[in-house]
Design a protein around this motif. Structure first.
Motif, PDB file in Angstrom:
ATOM      1  N   LYS A   1       0.989   2.528  -6.828  1.00 42.39           N
ATOM      2  CA  LYS A   1       0.204   1.948  -7.979  1.00 42.39           C
ATOM      3  C   LYS A   1      -0.857   2.710  -8.753  1.00 42.39           C
ATOM      4  CE  LYS A   1      -0.913  -1.429  -5.450  1.00 42.39           C
ATOM      5  NZ  LYS A   1      -0.401  -0.975  -4.195  1.00 42.39           N
ATOM      6  N   SER A   2      -1.554   3.162  -7.642  1.00 41.40           N
ATOM      7  CA  SER A   2      -3.041   3.737  -8.098  1.00 41.40           C
ATOM      8  C   SER A   2      -2.439   5.234  -9.095  1.00 41.40           C
ATOM      9  CB  SER A   2      -3.711   4.287  -7.037  1.00 41.40           C
ATOM     10  OG  SER A   2      -4.411   3.071  -6.432  1.00 41.40           O
ATOM     11  N   ILE A   3      -1.622   5.986  -8.481  1.00 39.29           N
ATOM     12  CA  ILE A   3      -1.378   7.090  -9.085  1.00 39.29           C
ATOM     13  C   ILE A   3      -0.392   6.777 -10.393  1.00 39.29           C
ATOM     14  CG2 ILE A   3      -1.382   8.721  -7.140  1.00 39.29           C
ATOM     15  CD1 ILE A   3       1.621   8.741  -7.040  1.00 39.29           C
TER      16      ILE A   3
ATOM     17  N   SER B   1       0.726  -1.351   0.109  1.00 37.99           N
ATOM     18  CA  SER B   1       0.048   0.081  -0.050  1.00 37.99           C
ATOM     19  C   SER B   1       0.728   1.322  -0.053  1.00 37.99           C
ATOM     20  CB  SER B   1      -0.844  -0.094   1.295  1.00 37.99           C
ATOM     21  OG  SER B   1      -1.712   1.084   0.981  1.00 37.99           O
ATOM     22  N   GLY B   2       0.429   2.159  -0.855  1.00 39.36           N
ATOM     23  CA  GLY B   2       1.323   3.477  -0.928  1.00 39.36           C
ATOM     24  C   GLY B   2       2.332   3.384  -1.996  1.00 39.36           C
TER      25      GLY B   2
HETATM   26  N1  LIG Z   1      -2.719  14.226  -4.031  1.00 40.88           N
HETATM   27  C1  LIG Z   1      -1.729  13.939  -3.594  1.00 40.88           C
HETATM   28  N2  LIG Z   1      -0.717  14.788  -2.638  1.00 40.88           N
HETATM   29  C2  LIG Z   1       0.269  14.285  -2.259  1.00 40.88           C
HETATM   30  N3  LIG Z   1       0.741  13.132  -2.260  1.00 40.88           N
HETATM   31  C3  LIG Z   1      -0.032  11.998  -3.059  1.00 40.88           C
HETATM   32  C4  LIG Z   1      -1.314  12.316  -3.491  1.00 40.88           C
HETATM   33  N4  LIG Z   1      -1.973  11.362  -3.799  1.00 40.88           N
HETATM   34  C5  LIG Z   1      -0.860  10.301  -3.486  1.00 40.88           C
HETATM   35  N5  LIG Z   1       0.084  10.875  -2.972  1.00 40.88           N
HETATM   36  C6  LIG Z   1       1.070   9.901  -2.515  1.00 40.88           C
HETATM   37  O1  LIG Z   1       1.451   8.896  -3.630  1.00 40.88           O
HETATM   38  C7  LIG Z   1       1.750   7.881  -2.795  1.00 40.88           C
HETATM   39  C8  LIG Z   1       1.197   6.677  -3.679  1.00 40.88           C
HETATM   40  O2  LIG Z   1      -0.212   6.661  -3.737  1.00 40.88           O
HETATM   41  P1  LIG Z   1      -1.092   5.621  -4.517  1.00 40.88           P
HETATM   42  O3  LIG Z   1      -2.582   5.866  -4.151  1.00 40.88           O
HETATM   43  O4  LIG Z   1      -0.751   5.337  -5.858  1.00 40.88           O
HETATM   44  O5  LIG Z   1      -0.958   4.068  -3.801  1.00 40.88           O
HETATM   45  P2  LIG Z   1      -1.032   2.502  -3.788  1.00 40.88           P
HETATM   46  O6  LIG Z   1       0.094   2.012  -4.252  1.00 40.88           O
HETATM   47  O7  LIG Z   1      -2.293   2.677  -4.994  1.00 40.88           O
HETATM   48  O8  LIG Z   1      -1.615   2.289  -2.650  1.00 40.88           O
HETATM   49  P3  LIG Z   1      -2.915   1.355  -1.950  1.00 40.88           P
HETATM   50  O9  LIG Z   1      -2.522  -0.038  -2.447  1.00 40.88           O
HETATM   51  O10 LIG Z   1      -3.132   1.752  -0.713  1.00 40.88           O
HETATM   52  O11 LIG Z   1      -4.029   1.780  -3.115  1.00 40.88           O
HETATM   53  C9  LIG Z   1       1.199   7.746  -1.484  1.00 40.88           C
HETATM   54  O12 LIG Z   1       1.999   7.410  -0.534  1.00 40.88           O
HETATM   55  C10 LIG Z   1       0.863   9.400  -1.167  1.00 40.88           C
HETATM   56  O13 LIG Z   1       1.538   9.758  -0.093  1.00 40.88           O
END
Ligand SMILES: Nc1ncnc2c1ncn2[C@@H]1O[C@H](COP(=O)(O)OP(=O)(O)OP(=O)(O)O)[C@@H](O)[C@H]1O
Ligand SMILES: [Mg+2]
Lengths: 346, 402
Positions: free
Chosen positions: A51-53, A47-48
């Motif tokens: 991936k999503s971004i 998590s974090g």
């Molecule tokens: N709008 C934003 N402003 C600042 N930082 C952000 C923003 N959106 C995401 N982040 C940062 O980007 C990082 C990655 O976020 P992301 O949502 O892509 O994680 P993930 O891998 O999809 O996690 P999960 O498995 O929980 O969905 C996070 O640690 C967060 O701190």
């Protein structure tokens, strides 16, 4: 699928930065991967890790500001989406690239019926009248295995179950026959039987339409059964990128090895389940060198790990890894990583 | 396994009930809100049918040696005609034409009333000079064979010129002839009360309508874009929040002719800040919801996302603010009229209230009580409705939307 066909989506050296109150953070850095038509690429990681971004940046869904793209290209059918303007993106979204989200409970607008929402998406991208749109919508619902589709079109989202809603989301996403489907943890919110049904459905629809799927998940069981290629992400970087069998049979990166070891297997003593020591660093505080080094079991005090960022390199044929300690880790500079493998259906 | 699948794919056993209908049902379940709606309906009924309820012109009259005529119909203004069409055709369509969607019904009603207004503005010539006492005198002279009058046979501005030297002098207390008495000019209070419903409804809804449009646009942009737009919008909101409506109105009427539309515009332009805050908070909350992301990801253009997907979800909370806003606007107009700075020749509850003060600190209880009660009940009703709506929307009380 032939190895020489062209990738549908080619993400090159993508970096994503956010302007925050405490300065610039770069939660995704130097990420590269390819997706070929008909291929499913799984993006896995804790998590974090970004991936999503990464996925949302393909559709340019991140609000900017604060998001910026300091470097990289996202080539979709040879067009760089990072340079496309908003009206061009609107044409691509939903018609060429569709996305389904994690939460089926909240992904549908509560004030409109299922039918109104699907038909809106259809009439937006296809030149059809409202009768035809209705027929297409009903067909789309039937395609995802919903019984009595004409009646279901009149339902409000709160009247149908979570599994049904995710089917509706898939129907909506596929109603315009996209070439690429981005599925961000499409089954995390569903219980196990429904999860299997939904994934099976995606696999079936993929075979029928030869669309590509970017599947985001942190469930390695889902990865093993549903992907052709796997990209493992850690702290905003891809640490290993290989065909699915390679990842499970010959994991090269210590992080991948740790992930695999932490999955319970049938007959294994649960008390001795492996965990990776430590926690994922936040984007504001990524370690220097290899970002995994503070948690890495195989580093053993190597200053190289602490100081030199390992690139993704092909250390086995078609198997890319970013670790100084991986077997055969080549010293040659990195080339563009690509994995065109698709699994054989039995 | 297969058994489970069939269970899962069964839709829940309720018929399609939209969320807005659920909210309406919960609101109506409250006795106080029901009281409020009934009272507002009465006020609306009086506003629409005022000329048929209180009018010095008889509905129909038969003079000696002549046929039946209808002075009332001849004296209807374009506004009266439009309102009557709205009441007789529009309201039933709005409530009974269930086979159309609400927006279709709304458009049909608009499609009927707007042409009516335009056509009657062009073709209807309302007599300019009116002699209200003519019919009463004719009746007294025995020239009238038969007459059908409205329940209250006085127009609001009928100053009873047939009694040039009233004894006792005006204002008259309630009597059989004047149910609620007369004001200091001999105008019938009951008639004024009924016709004043129009001003109350118009001020309430037009000024709140202006406030809502401004509030939705400013609040929506602030909430969706946040960042700089939010910062600038918030400063704008603070500036407008610090303008006191009543003082601005007082300043305005001191220099310019009194015009009800300008008064409405001022009330609207200074009371949108609450709506803007509401909408902003809703948009901030909603823009990160998955269905908004999904709408953007489906390729919908921004205005469509904002106004078709986010706004309907923010409407219900906005209604709360609207019902309090209507109450506030009615209070503002009443205050202005009470201070003697409101409308000069239109019936208004606040203006009546103003006449309750006699010379030397006298107090005419009937002039104070009835308009005062009307203002009180109307404002209270809107507040009841607003509160019931707020509770009906409270996810803590009803387990959320989904
Ligand atoms: N709008 C934003 N402003 C600042 N930082 C952000 C923003 N959106 C995401 N982040 C940062 O980007 C990082 C990655 O976020 P992301 O949502 O892509 O994680 P993930 O891998 O999809 O996690 P999960 O498995 O929980 O969905 C996070 O640690 C967060 O701190
Ligand atoms: Mg995520």
């Amino acid at each position: 699928m032939s190895e020489q066909s062209k990738p549908l989506l080619d993400v090159r050296n993508l970096a994503i930065a956010f302007q925050t109150d405490s300065g610039m953070i770069r939660p995704v850095d130097d990420v590269s991967f390819n997706i070929y038509p008909g291929q499913t690429l799984s993006l896995v990681g804790e998590s974090g890790c970004g991936k999503s971004i990464s996925a949302m940046s393909i559709l340019r869904l991140l609000p900017s500001p604060p998001a910026t793209y300091p470097s990289g290209q996202i080539l979709f059918e040879d067009e760089d989406l990072l340079c496309a303007d908003e009206s061009r993106m609107q044409k691509i979204r939903g018609s060429r690239i569709a996305m389904i989200f994690q939460e089926p409970m909240t992904s549908l607008n509560p004030v409109f019926t299922v039918g109104e929402q699907i038909i809106e998406a259809i009439t937006l991208h296809q030149h059809v009248n409202s009768r035809q749109a209705r027929d297409i919508a009903a067909q789309a619902l039937a395609d995802v295995g919903i019984a009595d589709p004409l009646r279901r079109l009149a339902d409000y989202p709160h009247q149908i179950s979570g599994g049904m809603r995710q089917r509706v989301m898939i129907a909506m996403a596929l109603s315009c026959r996209p070439r690429l489907l981005i599925a961000d943890e499409p089954t995390t919110a569903l219980d196990v039987t429904i999860q299997a049904q939904i994934l099976e459905l995606l696999r079936k629809l993929q075979e029928e339409t030869n669309m590509a799927i970017l599947l985001i998940t942190h469930d390695l069981g889902v990865v093993a059964e549903n992907s052709d290629a796997v990209a493992v992400m850690y702290a905003g970087k891809i640490v290993e990128y290989a065909p699915v069998e390679e990842i499970f049979d010959r994991p090269q990166h210590p992080y991948t090895q740790g992930l695999l070891a932490s999955v319970p297997k049938l007959g294994q003593d649960v008390e001795r389940l492996h965990t990776i020591e430590g926690t994922v660093p936040p984007p504001s505080n990524f370690p220097t060198g290899c970002r995994f080094h503070p948690r890495c079991p195989s580093m053993q005090g190597d200053p190289q790990c602490r100081n030199v960022i390992p690139n993704l390199r092909e250390n086995l044929p078609g198997h890319w890894c970013a670790c100084h300690h991986a077997e055969n880790y080549p010293t040659a500079p990195a080339t563009h990583p690509t994995v065109a493998h698709t699994r054989q259906y039995s | 396994m297969s058994e489970q699948q069939t269970i899962i794919d069964q839709p829940l056993a309720s018929p399609p009930v939209s969320w807005s209908r659920q909210v309406a049902r919960r609101t109506l379940a409250r006795p106080l809100a029901r009281f409020g709606i009934i009272w507002i309906s009465i006020v609306a009924f009086c506003a629409i049918f005022a000329p048929l309820l209180a009018n010095s012109h008889p509905i129909a009259i038969k003079m000696q040696g002549e046929g039946w005529t209808s002075p009332l119909l001849r004296h209807l203004t374009p506004a009266d005609i439009t309102l009557l069409v709205l009441g007789i055709v529009g309201v039933p369509i709005l409530f009974l034409a269930r086979w159309w969607s609400l927006s279709t019904r709304f458009l049909v009603v608009m499609g009927i009333t707007l042409p009516t207004l335009i056509l009657s503005l062009i073709f209807v010539r309302t007599p300019g000079t009116v002699v209200y006492e003519w019919y009463r005198q004719a009746e007294a002279d025995g020239r009238v064979e038969q007459v059908i009058r409205t329940p209250i046979p006085f127009s609001p501005s009928d100053r009873l010129r047939d009694h040039p030297n009233p004894d006792p002098p005006y204002p008259w207390p309630p009597s059989r002839e004047h149910w609620l008495g007369t004001d200091i000019n001999g105008q019938d209070i009951a008639s004024n009360m009924i016709h004043a419903c129009r001003i109350a409804m118009a001020v309430g809804f037009i000024s709140t309508g202006i406030a809502v449009v401004i509030g939705v646009i400013v609040g929506g942009l602030m909430g969706y874009f946040s960042g700089l737009a939010d910062l600038l919008g918030m400063r704008l909101v603070e500036i407008f929040a610090s303008i006191p409506t009543i003082y601005l109105l007082l300043t305005f009427v001191a220099y310019y002719p009194r015009n009800i539309y300008i008064i409405m515009a001022i009330i609207g332009a200074t009371s949108w800040v609450g709506d803007a805050r509401f909408v902003r908070a809703e948009f901030l909350k909603l823009r990160n919801q998955d269905f908004v992301q999904a709408a953007v990801a489906a390729g919908l253009p921004l205005p469509r996302v904002l106004f078709r997907h986010i706004l309907p979800n923010a409407v219900a909370p906005l209604l709360v603010s609207v019902s309090f806003g209507v109450a506030g606007a009615i209070m503002a107009e009443s205050t202005l009229s009470f201070l003697g700075l409101g409308l000069v020749d239109e019936a208004s509850w606040g203006r009546l209230l103003d006449m309750a003060r006699g010379e030397g600190g006298g107090f005419r209880w009937w002039i104070a009580t009835f308009p005062g009660m009307a203002i009180f009940l109307t404002v209270l009703s809107y507040n009841f409705i607003g509160e019931a709506l707020r509770d009906a929307l409270d996810p803590k009380l009803y387990g959320g939307k989904a």
